[in-house]
Motif scaffolding. Structure first.
Motif: not given
Length: 85
Positions: A80-82, A75-78, A2, A84, A4, A21
């Motif tokens: 961001l989860q880490r 991925t980008e979502e993974q 991904g 945040r 970022l 956010t």
């Protein structure tokens, strides 16, 4: 794999990665000269994500404060989860 997008803030008092956010901000101590701030941001981002530095490469934004980094291991979502979480 991904990517970022982050905003790099050079000449900060300390190095760190902040996720909100509004996006990802990477603060670095280095001045924006000779790619030093970008390299320090790459290393800080890798450390914050818990991946090897080689897994984070600059994709776009060499001379800009807004940079796109390619992530080899997530991925980008993974990512961001880490950041945040």
């Amino acid at each position: 794999m991904g990517s970022l997008t982050v905003r790099v803030m050079p000449r900060s008092g300390r190095t760190g990665v902040e996720a909100s956010t509004d996006g990802i901000v990477v603060r670095v101590r280095a001045a924006p000269e000779g790619g030093r701030a970008t390299e320090e941001a790459r290393k800080a981002l890798a450390a914050a994500l818990g991946v090897p530095v080689s897994g984070v490469t600059l994709r776009r934004g060499r001379r800009s404060r807004d940079k796109d980094f390619e992530l080899a291991e997530m991925t980008e979502e993974q990512a961001l989860q880490r950041l945040r979480g």
